[in-house]
Design a protein around this motif. Structure first.
Motif, PDB file in Angstrom:
ATOM      1  N   UNK A 321     -17.163 -13.874 -93.782  1.00  0.00           N
ATOM      2  CA  UNK A 321     -18.364 -14.161 -92.996  1.00  0.00           C
ATOM      3  C   UNK A 321     -18.917 -12.919 -92.322  1.00  0.00           C
ATOM      4  N   UNK A 322     -18.021 -12.035 -91.878  1.00  0.00           N
ATOM      5  CA  UNK A 322     -18.442 -10.864 -91.101  1.00  0.00           C
ATOM      6  C   UNK A 322     -18.461  -9.570 -91.902  1.00  0.00           C
ATOM      7  N   UNK A 323     -18.223  -9.650 -93.207  1.00  0.00           N
ATOM      8  CA  UNK A 323     -18.120  -8.430 -94.009  1.00  0.00           C
ATOM      9  C   UNK A 323     -19.430  -7.649 -94.016  1.00  0.00           C
ATOM     10  N   UNK A 324     -19.289  -6.336 -93.825  1.00  0.00           N
ATOM     11  CA  UNK A 324     -20.422  -5.410 -93.920  1.00  0.00           C
ATOM     12  C   UNK A 324     -19.989  -4.222 -94.777  1.00  0.00           C
ATOM     13  N   UNK A 325     -20.958  -3.496 -95.329  1.00  0.00           N
ATOM     14  CA  UNK A 325     -20.628  -2.343 -96.169  1.00  0.00           C
ATOM     15  C   UNK A 325     -19.776  -1.316 -95.431  1.00  0.00           C
ATOM     16  N   UNK A 326     -19.993  -1.193 -94.132  1.00  0.00           N
ATOM     17  CA  UNK A 326     -19.235  -0.213 -93.345  1.00  0.00           C
ATOM     18  C   UNK A 326     -17.736  -0.518 -93.374  1.00  0.00           C
ATOM     19  N   UNK A 327     -17.362  -1.776 -93.658  1.00  0.00           N
ATOM     20  CA  UNK A 327     -15.946  -2.140 -93.687  1.00  0.00           C
ATOM     21  C   UNK A 327     -15.198  -1.402 -94.802  1.00  0.00           C
ATOM     22  N   UNK A 328     -15.925  -1.036 -95.863  1.00  0.00           N
ATOM     23  CA  UNK A 328     -15.284  -0.362 -96.994  1.00  0.00           C
ATOM     24  C   UNK A 328     -14.658   0.956 -96.563  1.00  0.00           C
ATOM     25  N   UNK A 329     -15.270   1.604 -95.594  1.00  0.00           N
ATOM     26  CA  UNK A 329     -14.767   2.899 -95.134  1.00  0.00           C
ATOM     27  C   UNK A 329     -13.403   2.783 -94.455  1.00  0.00           C
TER      28      UNK A 329
END
Length: 356
Positions: A321-329
């Motif tokens: 639900x809260x996933x954002x591209x920045x999480x990949x880092x």
């Protein structure tokens, strides 16, 4: 060896996602290499995948469970207890089919990956599972007792993990209270092998499109990845008659890949985004990959495994639900998965079918 004299071993993975089928691939290869004749049996996408990997082998279709038990043992939520009778009826039907198959085809041994109806008392039968304990649902104690009652019908239970403290399955596959005899830790199972690593892809996405939550994540990723700076390869895990490839901006989409293609892609990807299914964890550990996991919402087993790996400093995870591209880092600051060197001793395991 004369093909007519090879002992026939039935290999039957559960059709639940693709993980059970993929971890049976090295078993089928090993049976071939040790002079046995593997006969594959399953249903749906799992059976189609095995047919694509091993077109030279016989394949039998078993009845589909079509039960939520096949998905993280969610049958054991209170609202699903009414379905237990239907599940047991399907297992009984499957067992009768296996009995007929053994008698008609001269089967000398059975390897069931999580299909509780695939056994026969007249031949050595093995069940493969990493579930000695069930942690999902409202009644995990009842679920564990039922699971262990299934396991006890088999000559041996092979757990795809190592017994050492440094293991992958944690409390799922290790228990001090287990009352089952002949439990054997067979080492981790993976169809993939680590090779020289290049950097062809900045990100590889592994997502079996199975269920509403996976479709929602796919839609979210399709939108977000258009802003990702780098090359992305997206394998959807949808087993279809023909492979299809489409391009959208910086993302290349495949409906599925066979093992050799997937091995090459993952070895040449800097980072992987995937569900923390146990089979994915075994595969990506074998390749020593940096990974960001996104558990299926509500899947307690996947969340447990994701938390276990994060606590060990190996991989981060994000909530869908809260996933954002920045999480990949986040993956860069973790060690990445490691191969625990749990190699299966096939000759020893297969001695069961030789009467040794």
């Amino acid at each position: 060896m004369n093909l007519e004299k090879r002992k026939k071993i039935l290999v039957a993975p559960l059709n639940s996602g693709l993980g059970h089928a993929t971890r049976c691939i090295p078993i089928i290869e090993a049976l071939d290499n040790h002079g046995f004749e593997p006969i594959m049996a399953s249903d749906g996408a799992a059976l189609l995948l095995l047919k694509k990997e091993f077109p030279q082998h016989k394949a039998l279709e078993l009845p589909a469970y079509q039960m939520e038990y096949a998905k993280a043992h969610s049958l054991f939520n209170v609202r699903h207890l009414m379905r237990l009778g239907k599940m047991f009826a399907k297992i009984t039907h499957e067992h009768k089919m296996v009995r007929d198959c053994v008698q008609q085809m001269g089967i000398s041994g059975i390897i069931s990956d999580s299909r509780p109806g695939v056994y026969y008392n007249g031949v050595p039968s093995v069940i493969i599972t990493h579930h000695l304990n069930i942690i999902s649902g409202d009644l995990p104690g009842l679920a564990t007792r039922i699971q262990q009652s299934f396991i006890k019908k088999y000559r041996e239970c092979w757990i795809p993990d190592v017994q050492a403290s440094l293991n992958l399955s944690g409390k799922l596959g290790h228990s001090d209270d287990i009352t089952i005899e002949s439990v054997r830790y067979m080492g981790t199972l993976s169809r993939l092998h680590k090779t020289g690593t290049g950097k062809k892809y900045d990100l590889a996405v592994l997502l079996t499109i199975d269920g509403e939550h996976c479709l929602q994540l796919e839609d979210k990723l399709k939108e977000l990845l258009l802003s990702f700076k780098g090359n992305v390869i997206f394998i959807r895990g949808v087993i279809e008659p023909e492979q299809s490839i489409t391009q959208q901006g910086n993302v290349t989409y495949y409906n599925f890949m066979k093992s050799d293609e997937l091995e090459e892609v993952l070895n040449n990807s800097s980072l992987v985004l995937a569900r923390p299914s146990y089979s994915n964890i075994m595969d990506l550990s074998k390749l020593c990959k940096k990974v960001l996991f996104i558990p299926i919402p509500g899947n307690e087993e996947q969340l447990y495994l994701a938390k276990k790996l994060k606590k060990a400093g190996l991989t981060p995870y994000s909530h869908q639900k809260n996933f954002r591209l920045a999480d990949i880092e986040k993956a860069d600051i973790y060690k990445g998965l490691r191969d625990i060197n749990g190699l299966a001793k096939w000759k020893d395991l297969f001695s069961l079918f030789e009467g040794k």
